[in-house]
Design an enzyme around this catalytic site. Structure first.
Site, mmCIF file in Angstrom:
data_model
loop_
_atom_site.group_PDB
_atom_site.id
_atom_site.type_symbol
_atom_site.label_atom_id
_atom_site.label_comp_id
_atom_site.label_asym_id
_atom_site.label_seq_id
_atom_site.Cartn_x
_atom_site.Cartn_y
_atom_site.Cartn_z
ATOM 1 N N GLU A 126 1.145 1.431 5.831
ATOM 2 C CA GLU A 126 2.211 1.541 4.837
ATOM 3 C C GLU A 126 3.578 1.207 5.427
ATOM 4 O O GLU A 126 4.609 1.587 4.867
ATOM 5 C CB GLU A 126 2.225 2.964 4.254
ATOM 6 C CG GLU A 126 2.605 4.057 5.235
ATOM 7 C CD GLU A 126 1.422 4.615 6.017
ATOM 8 O OE1 GLU A 126 1.534 5.751 6.496
ATOM 9 O OE2 GLU A 126 0.400 3.916 6.146
ATOM 10 N N ASP A 131 8.813 2.866 5.964
ATOM 11 C CA ASP A 131 7.512 3.531 5.974
ATOM 12 C C ASP A 131 7.420 4.400 4.723
ATOM 13 O O ASP A 131 8.323 5.217 4.449
ATOM 14 C CB ASP A 131 7.363 4.390 7.229
ATOM 15 C CG ASP A 131 5.937 4.898 7.395
ATOM 16 O OD1 ASP A 131 5.114 4.150 7.943
ATOM 17 O OD2 ASP A 131 5.660 6.028 6.957
#
Length: 262
Positions: free
Chosen positions: A184, A141
């Site tokens: 993301e 992430d």
């Protein structure tokens, strides 16, 4: 002009019928030559054969005309119709494959998407569990990515995601599953890789992502990532395996970011 198989077969039949017609013509010529020199029963036999030969010739001509003017147009129409259906089937099949590919691919990065990842992770655990080989999982992430979109705009955020995707592809093997899970967040399924090797690979990926430069006017944008790394314990389900790696990711986030938590 393109001929279909059925039409070619019909033409071959016409050639055979034409050959039979030539043979009948030659037989009739021979009979005509015999007629003046034979008498009695032989003459009657020759006359009978001549009549039969003429009748056969008439039937042959009728068959040729019927084939050319009645049967062939039907064959041609059906062949063309079959060709159109075949072409349409190929187009629909290609479109179906394209849609299936699109359904499993992330449009922005060209990577596999969450749906593909879930199916692949489940299948990898089944297949590698049968041969008693390890399966590693990384959940990544990007750190503070929301601020990138808020500060520089989504077009810059998209450029960052594409660069991260390229980096992941460069650092993974052809049989690894590399996917964008959404936003993301990314994931890598790395089969046949033990814990220590997987941890080293994750750290190399972390460093490579931190080296990415996104040029913005007179400055370069840097991003970092946090990574949770787990190796399947051969007992947990694929969902539990994923949740364990995801929990390790949040441990990495909570202990400072830009790090790997194994």
């Amino acid at each position: 002009m393109r001929f279909y198989k059925s039409e070619t077969s019909f033409f071959i039949l016409i050639v055979f019928l034409g050959g039979a017609g030539i043979m009948l013509y030659r037989a009739q010529t021979a009979l005509d030559a015999l007629s003046p020199i034979v008498t009695g029963d032989v003459a009657k036999l020759v006359g009978y054969i001549t009549t039969a030969n003429s009748s056969a010739a008439l039937f042959l001509v009728a068959a040729l005309l019927c084939g050319i003017f009645l049967i062939y147009p039907l064959i041609r129409f059906q062949a063309q119709d079959h060709g159109k259906l075949q072409a349409m089937t190929q187009i629909l099949s290609a479109r179906s494959e394209s849609l299936a590919h699109a359904a499993l691919t992330d449009g922005l990065t060209g990577m596999q998407n969450r749906r593909y990842f879930d199916e692949a992770l489940r299948e990898y655990l089944v297949q590698f569990g049968r041969i008693n080989k390890p399966v590693g999982l990384m959940i990544l992430d990007l750190d503070h990515f929301k601020s990138v979109n808020d500060t520089y705009g989504h077009h810059v955020g998209d450029a960052v995601l594409r660069e991260v995707a390229r980096c992941l592809k460069d650092y993974t093997r052809y049989h690894d599953v590399v996917a964008r899970l959404g936003g993301e967040e990314f994931a890598v399924v790395a089969p046949n890789m033990e814990r220590e090797m997987l941890a080293k690979l994750a750290d190399r990926i972390r460093k490579a992502i931190s080296d990415i430069d996104i040029a913005i006017d007179d400055a370069n944008l840097k991003v970092t990532t946090s990574i949770g790394v787990a190796v399947w314990d051969r007992r947990e389900s694929w969902q539990d395996f994923y949740r364990r790696a995801d929990k390790l990711l949040y441990n990495a986030k909570n202990t400072g970011r830009d790090r790997v938590c194994v």
